[in-house]
Enzyme design. Structure first.
Site, PDB file in Angstrom:
ATOM      1  N   THR A   1     -41.057   0.660 -14.093  1.00 59.60           N
ATOM      2  CA  THR A   1     -41.664   1.223 -15.296  1.00 59.60           C
ATOM      3  C   THR A   1     -43.024   0.572 -15.489  1.00 59.60           C
ATOM      4  O   THR A   1     -43.227  -0.590 -15.161  1.00 59.60           O
ATOM      5  CB  THR A   1     -40.758   1.098 -16.543  1.00 59.60           C
ATOM      6  OG1 THR A   1     -41.200   2.031 -17.528  1.00 59.60           O
ATOM      7  CG2 THR A   1     -40.749  -0.310 -17.140  1.00 59.60           C
TER       8      THR A   1
ATOM      9  N   CYS B   1     -43.769  -2.508 -25.967  1.00 57.08           N
ATOM     10  CA  CYS B   1     -42.470  -1.954 -25.562  1.00 57.08           C
ATOM     11  C   CYS B   1     -41.717  -3.002 -24.742  1.00 57.08           C
ATOM     12  O   CYS B   1     -42.309  -3.972 -24.288  1.00 57.08           O
ATOM     13  CB  CYS B   1     -42.670  -0.733 -24.667  1.00 57.08           C
ATOM     14  SG  CYS B   1     -43.640   0.579 -25.420  1.00 57.08           S
TER      15      CYS B   1
ATOM     16  N   HIS C   1     -36.735   1.627 -20.920  1.00 57.90           N
ATOM     17  CA  HIS C   1     -38.090   1.379 -21.433  1.00 57.90           C
ATOM     18  C   HIS C   1     -38.112   1.879 -22.883  1.00 57.90           C
ATOM     19  O   HIS C   1     -38.299   3.068 -23.139  1.00 57.90           O
ATOM     20  CB  HIS C   1     -39.134   2.134 -20.591  1.00 57.90           C
ATOM     21  CG  HIS C   1     -40.550   1.939 -21.030  1.00 57.90           C
ATOM     22  ND1 HIS C   1     -41.612   1.997 -20.147  1.00 57.90           N
ATOM     23  CD2 HIS C   1     -41.117   1.689 -22.239  1.00 57.90           C
ATOM     24  CE1 HIS C   1     -42.746   1.799 -20.806  1.00 57.90           C
ATOM     25  NE2 HIS C   1     -42.469   1.633 -22.083  1.00 57.90           N
TER      26      HIS C   1
END
Lengths: 165, 289
Positions: A28, A34, A51
């Site tokens: 990712t 995040c 994610h």
């Protein structure tokens, strides 16, 4: 390195994936505030990656129902559940978290990263799990890859690659 | 250090925003504008027309019947949204494949710009801000200074991460140390050379530090883009070499009554639109992932 592999399975923002193919690498990109939450069962060679963007689903019931992986408090239990459904054993799981970056001068107002990390720890506490590795905080953005065959976790940030596990 | 002459010279060398974009920016603010006006502005640009129709027929809208004209697209998706997509396409034409120095691919720079536009739009709406320009356009164009100084920054690439080790320093300060100027100031110069509206030049100049811009009626738009830009970085859209080394003005958040949960709610409401608009625009323009 794992990130240059052609066999990449990309985990998009607000999404999660579980993978059992040892030739594949879950990846990712561009984690700011995040978090990427990673689970790995080294006995059965099963890897999972989430994610998530925001800490708490209570911000939108409608979005939480449609895209639960957007939220740390919903996405983490779902990833654990999916890993177990795919054959992983809870006692063998290794967990790691990457991301939760903060802006310069962040206070309680602009601290999505810190709040994501706190939400994650609460969920893990409830599930009787601990983190095995973490690369969180600071003002770097990060890209992370989990190689399903070996469980190796590689974090790339500002041109440098570091093996976390 | 870069001289102002060098910046101006470089600004004139890079592709500039097309005149259609400037006409669209005017049209969208005119309450008397009609679908026919939009069609007349867009139609002479065959590539833009084709791409807009691709977007109108994309999964993002999911219309059951084929959209075959700009006029039909306007009637189905609205003047404002058609304009946002057209601006997005026209902006994409000035973005090179890579922006050296910032270590950005076209796709990432474009996504950051779109994300900032979508978030700015939402912030203005939620905070009931009175603004002179379309917030989406303001967000879209806020980083145009990077297009000009990227090559210069690349010459000091090794220095950037070293200087960012001082965690109290933001990326803009590093640009100033290395180049004597930052992308926000340069962006305002680019805006003037491109003849884009004054409010947008203010946004380019002040999006990192709104307090450094002379007070003007455009301040609410500058502040909205300031917050939108930070949220776009926080959500990871268009992470460049500076990562999250961006600072924010807490006084602005307090003044607008923006709590942590409100900022998260705004982000939550925008993520899917950013993804949808971004994918539709990138696919129509054939930009590689």
């Amino acid at each position: 390195m794992a990130m240059d592999s052609e066999n990449l399975v990309v985990v998009d923002i607000s999404d999660f994936r579980v993978c059992k193919d040892p030739t594949q690498t879950l990846i990712t990109y561009s984690l700011g505030s995040c978090i990427a939450f990673l689970l790995y069962d080294p006995v059965r060679r099963i890897g999972g990656m989430l994610h998530s963007v925001l800490p708490l689903a209570q911000v939108s019931a409608e979005k939480a129902a449609r895209r639960p992986a957007m939220f740390t408090d919903r996405g983490v239990p779902l990833l654990i559940e999916l890993m177990l459904a795919q054959g992983a054993k809870k006692g063998d799981l290794r967990s790691s978290v990457i991301g939760a970056g903060i802006l310069i001068g962040s206070s309680n107002l602009f601290n999505i990263g810190q709040r994501n990390f706190t939400a994650l720890r609460k969920v893990l506490w409830r599930n009787d799990m601990l983190l095995d590795a973490e690369d969180v905080g600071g003002s770097r953005s990060r890209t992370v890859a989990l190689h399903v065959g070996t469980g190796k976790v590689v974090v790339r940030s500002q041109g440098n690659e570091v093996e976390l596990i | 250090m870069i001289s102002m002459d060098a910046i101006l010279k470089r600004t004139k060398q890079i592709p500039s925003l097309s005149s259609s974009a400037l006409r669209l920016a005017k049209l969208v603010k005119d309450p008397d504008s009609t679908a026919a006006h939009f069609e007349a502005t867009i139609k002479p640009d065959a590539a833009l027309t084709v791409n807009l129709l691709k977007i109108a027929n994309s999964a993002y809208f999911g219309f059951s019947r084929e959209v075959t004209s700009v006029k039909q697209a306007v009637s189905l998706i609205g003047l404002r949204q058609t304009c946002d997509f057209a601006m997005g396409m026209l902006f994409g034409r000035v973005v090179p494949e890579r922006i050296p120095g910032y270590e950005l691919k076209a796709r990432d720079f474009w996504m950051h710009s779109i994300a900032t536009g979508v978030l700015a739009e939402r912030i203005c709406l939620d905070l009931h801000l009175q603004v002179a320009e379309v917030p989406f356009t303001a967000g879209l164009l806020h980083d145009i200074g990077k297009l000009v100084i990227g090559n210069y920054l690349a010459e000091s690439a090794g220095q950037i991460s070293i200087r960012l080790e001082d965690t109290s320093k933001d990326f803009l300060a590093v640009e100033r140390e290395l180049l004597g100027v930052d992308h926000a100031t340069v962006g305002a110069t680019v805006a003037e050379v491109w003849h884009i509206p004054e409010a947008l030049a203010h946004v380019c100049r002040g999006h990192h530090h709104p307090g450094e811009v002379p007070r003007s009626p455009h301040l609410p738009l500058v502040e909205a883009v300031h917050i939108a830009n930070l949220l776009a970085h926080a959500t990871g859209y268009g992470a460049d070499v500076g990562g999250m080394a961006r600072s924010f003005d807490e006084e602005i958040l307090n003044r607008h009554g923006l709590s942590a949960s409100k900022l998260e709610e705004i982000t939550c409401q925008c993520v899917e639109k950013i993804e949808g608009m971004g994918q539709a625009l990138l696919a129509a323009a054939g930009v590689k992932a």
